[in-house]
Design a protein around this motif. Structure first.
Motif, PDB file in Angstrom:
ATOM      1  N   ILE A 213     -98.576 -17.287  43.165  1.00  0.00           N
ATOM      2  CA  ILE A 213     -97.267 -16.634  43.259  1.00  0.00           C
ATOM      3  C   ILE A 213     -97.240 -15.371  42.402  1.00  0.00           C
ATOM      4  O   ILE A 213     -96.808 -14.296  42.850  1.00  0.00           O
ATOM      5  CB  ILE A 213     -96.149 -17.603  42.823  1.00  0.00           C
ATOM      6  CG1 ILE A 213     -96.021 -18.758  43.819  1.00  0.00           C
ATOM      7  CG2 ILE A 213     -94.810 -16.865  42.695  1.00  0.00           C
ATOM      8  CD1 ILE A 213     -95.164 -19.906  43.325  1.00  0.00           C
TER       9      ILE A 213
ATOM     10  N   ARG B 135     -96.930 -11.617  44.109  1.00  0.00           N
ATOM     11  CA  ARG B 135     -95.768 -10.782  43.793  1.00  0.00           C
ATOM     12  C   ARG B 135     -96.169  -9.418  43.243  1.00  0.00           C
ATOM     13  O   ARG B 135     -95.367  -8.487  43.276  1.00  0.00           O
ATOM     14  CB  ARG B 135     -94.872 -11.512  42.784  1.00  0.00           C
ATOM     15  CG  ARG B 135     -94.081 -12.660  43.393  1.00  0.00           C
ATOM     16  CD  ARG B 135     -93.230 -13.342  42.349  1.00  0.00           C
ATOM     17  NE  ARG B 135     -92.464 -14.443  42.928  1.00  0.00           N
ATOM     18  CZ  ARG B 135     -91.715 -15.272  42.209  1.00  0.00           C
ATOM     19  NH1 ARG B 135     -91.650 -15.140  40.893  1.00  0.00           N
ATOM     20  NH2 ARG B 135     -91.046 -16.239  42.806  1.00  0.00           N
TER      21      ARG B 135
ATOM     22  N   GLY C 242     -88.961 -18.814  40.106  1.00  0.00           N
ATOM     23  CA  GLY C 242     -87.904 -18.990  41.087  1.00  0.00           C
ATOM     24  C   GLY C 242     -87.636 -20.434  41.456  1.00  0.00           C
ATOM     25  O   GLY C 242     -86.991 -20.715  42.464  1.00  0.00           O
ATOM     26  N   ILE C 243     -88.125 -21.373  40.632  1.00  0.00           N
ATOM     27  CA  ILE C 243     -87.932 -22.806  40.894  1.00  0.00           C
ATOM     28  C   ILE C 243     -86.742 -23.313  40.103  1.00  0.00           C
ATOM     29  O   ILE C 243     -86.741 -23.284  38.877  1.00  0.00           O
ATOM     30  CB  ILE C 243     -89.196 -23.615  40.524  1.00  0.00           C
ATOM     31  CG1 ILE C 243     -90.433 -23.044  41.220  1.00  0.00           C
ATOM     32  CG2 ILE C 243     -88.995 -25.087  40.859  1.00  0.00           C
ATOM     33  CD1 ILE C 243     -90.395 -23.095  42.719  1.00  0.00           C
TER      34      ILE C 243
ATOM     35  N   SER D 187     -91.900 -27.634  46.311  1.00  0.00           N
ATOM     36  CA  SER D 187     -91.149 -26.411  46.037  1.00  0.00           C
ATOM     37  C   SER D 187     -92.077 -25.247  45.697  1.00  0.00           C
ATOM     38  O   SER D 187     -91.861 -24.112  46.131  1.00  0.00           O
ATOM     39  CB  SER D 187     -90.164 -26.665  44.889  1.00  0.00           C
ATOM     40  OG  SER D 187     -89.357 -25.529  44.649  1.00  0.00           O
TER      41      SER D 187
ATOM     42  N   GLU E 154     -92.602 -21.676  47.663  1.00  0.00           N
ATOM     43  CA  GLU E 154     -92.419 -20.405  46.967  1.00  0.00           C
ATOM     44  C   GLU E 154     -93.657 -19.522  47.138  1.00  0.00           C
ATOM     45  O   GLU E 154     -93.546 -18.298  47.259  1.00  0.00           O
ATOM     46  CB  GLU E 154     -92.142 -20.650  45.487  1.00  0.00           C
ATOM     47  CG  GLU E 154     -91.599 -19.450  44.734  1.00  0.00           C
ATOM     48  CD  GLU E 154     -90.238 -19.002  45.230  1.00  0.00           C
ATOM     49  OE1 GLU E 154     -90.010 -17.762  45.282  1.00  0.00           O
ATOM     50  OE2 GLU E 154     -89.407 -19.859  45.575  1.00  0.00           O
TER      51      GLU E 154
ATOM     52  N   ALA F 294     -93.472 -18.002  50.546  1.00  0.00           N
ATOM     53  CA  ALA F 294     -92.452 -16.952  50.544  1.00  0.00           C
ATOM     54  C   ALA F 294     -92.936 -15.685  49.845  1.00  0.00           C
ATOM     55  O   ALA F 294     -92.524 -14.575  50.195  1.00  0.00           O
ATOM     56  CB  ALA F 294     -91.177 -17.465  49.875  1.00  0.00           C
ATOM     57  N   ALA F 295     -93.831 -15.847  48.865  1.00  0.00           N
ATOM     58  CA  ALA F 295     -94.355 -14.691  48.132  1.00  0.00           C
ATOM     59  C   ALA F 295     -95.447 -13.959  48.905  1.00  0.00           C
ATOM     60  O   ALA F 295     -95.895 -12.887  48.484  1.00  0.00           O
ATOM     61  CB  ALA F 295     -94.904 -15.144  46.779  1.00  0.00           C
TER      62      ALA F 295
ATOM     63  N   SER G 294     -92.615 -12.504  37.369  1.00  0.00           N
ATOM     64  CA  SER G 294     -91.598 -12.000  38.261  1.00  0.00           C
ATOM     65  C   SER G 294     -91.823 -10.561  38.710  1.00  0.00           C
ATOM     66  O   SER G 294     -91.223 -10.111  39.673  1.00  0.00           O
ATOM     67  CB  SER G 294     -90.217 -12.104  37.600  1.00  0.00           C
ATOM     68  OG  SER G 294     -89.946 -13.432  37.238  1.00  0.00           O
TER      69      SER G 294
END
Length: 392
Positions: A36, A40, A75-76, A117, A121, A124-125, A391
């Motif tokens: 992740i 990102r 983001g969890i 989860s 994520e 999604a990343a 992030s």
């Protein structure tokens, strides 16, 4: 013929252009967190996980304050997943128990829920996730790594993050566990009275040859995770039913806790040969080792998930800063060594018969000792730094 050759050349160029920058082997907490963070930051990442879907794993499922900070940065939202707040740590041996408030916020969440989860994520990343595929071999070629999967496909990338947890990849094994630890995991539905008495506590129980932890998780059930040296398991004829009976005989407090409890798994989940205290010294160029492949802290600290997240974040930051893996790995070892050694000393002490007899009495006099131990065995990182790395 010239046209056909040109077409093949174009396809080869396109294939090279889409080659992964990073291959992550293992889709647990560490592998997902690293993938992740890298995705990102615009890196092309493929994650390979041998299980087709997230499942329950041998894990105490304790989320320390540091783990919660890292998960928020990823983001969890563990609260939305049903995580149970943990306010106290309780130590029980024989019929005695002592407790103290934790010096940091904490929670408890099943690995199945957490891993589900994290995988979502990662997708999604922009991570390309391949579940249900295992890496059969991982070898270094000129300037690149090649991973051969069980379906015969080959993935090539200049950088690999090795995150296979407690399971070693062929050709990349860790030293053998001299104590031959065996770990077990069982979910129970405790009686209403015992659920109320357990409360919002992570409870450590001591018995011959090992220790265990019991704490509430989502859904109104309790997770009991324990480790024992194999020679003690052998004394139970290598049968779980005998072992859990012997544990309860050694620790009547555990027997009280499990009175009228309903086991929720047909048999416990098991893992063997856990090299507690292991910290990786070196690595090869382009191979960042994270999670249990970097360090295996004794389970009683409840810091395993935090270390998985910490090592993943640190390795991602090192890679993004162009710090070579052979430089990063020993630096990570040096930073973690004090906490790891303290945890190992404390874990060895818990296996001592005299310690089991006197610890609860001593801790009633000075319950702050548990808080001090909890603090000193954390692998910490400022929350602002974690958020910035993950992030960005």
């Amino acid at each position: 013929m010239r046209t056909l050759t040109s077409w093949f050349n174009i396809q080869r160029i396109r294939s090279n252009a889409l080659q992964d920058e990073v291959l992550v082997v293992g889709g647990g907490v560490a592998g997902c967190a690293a993938s992740i963070a890298l995705a990102r930051r615009g890196r092309r990442v493929t994650l390979v996980e041998r299980e087709p879907t997230p499942r329950h794993k041998v894990c105490g499922e304790f989320l320390s304050g540091e783990a919660l900070d890292d998960l928020r940065a990823l983001g969890i939202n563990v609260t939305s997943l049903g995580a149970v707040p943990i306010e106290y740590v309780r130590l029980a041996a024989a019929r005695r128990a002592a407790e103290a408030p934790l010096p940091f916020p904490a929670a408890s969440l099943t690995r199945k829920a957490l891993d589900t989860s994290l995988i979502a994520e990662a997708v999604a990343a922009g991570v390309r996730v391949k579940c249900g595929r295992s890496v059969q071999s991982l070898s270094r070629t000129t300037g690149s790594w090649q991973a051969t999967l069980d379906d015969g496909s080959v993935h090539e990338a200049p950088t690999v993050f090795l995150a296979t947890g407690k399971h070693d990849l062929r050709g990349h094994t860790r030293p053998k566990d001299p104590h031959r630890w065996v770990a077990f995991k069982m979910y129970y539905r405790l009686s209403a009275a015992q659920i109320a008495d357990l409360g919002e506590a992570s409870e450590l129980t001591l018995y011959s040859g090992g220790y265990g932890g019991i704490q509430p998780v989502e859904g109104g059930i309790a997770n009991f995770c324990c480790v024992v040296q194999q020679r003690y398991f052998a004394r139970s004829a290598l049968r779980w039913e005998n072992l859990i009976a012997n544990m309860q005989q050694d620790c009547p407090h555990l027997a009280m806790r499990l009175a009228d409890a309903e086991p929720l798994l047909v048999k416990p989940i098991t893992v063997t040969h856990i090299p507690y205290g292991y910290i990786r010294r070196t690595t090869e160029d382009g191979l960042y080792c994270i999670g249990d492949q970097a360090a295996v802290i004794p389970s009683f600290t409840g810091d395993g998930i935090s270390i998985a997240l910490h090592t993943a974040r640190s390795a991602a930051a090192a890679y993004l800063a162009a710090e070579p893996a052979p430089v990063f790995q020993p630096k990570l070892r040096s930073a973690m060594l004090p906490q790891m050694r303290l945890a190992e000393i404390a874990a060895n002490g818990l296996s001592n018969a005299l310690a089991r007899a006197v610890l609860p009495f001593c801790l009633r006099i000075w319950p702050g000792a548990m808080r001090v131990t909890a603090r000193l065995t954390r692998v910490t990182q400022p929350a602002a730094v974690a958020s910035q790395v993950i992030s960005s």
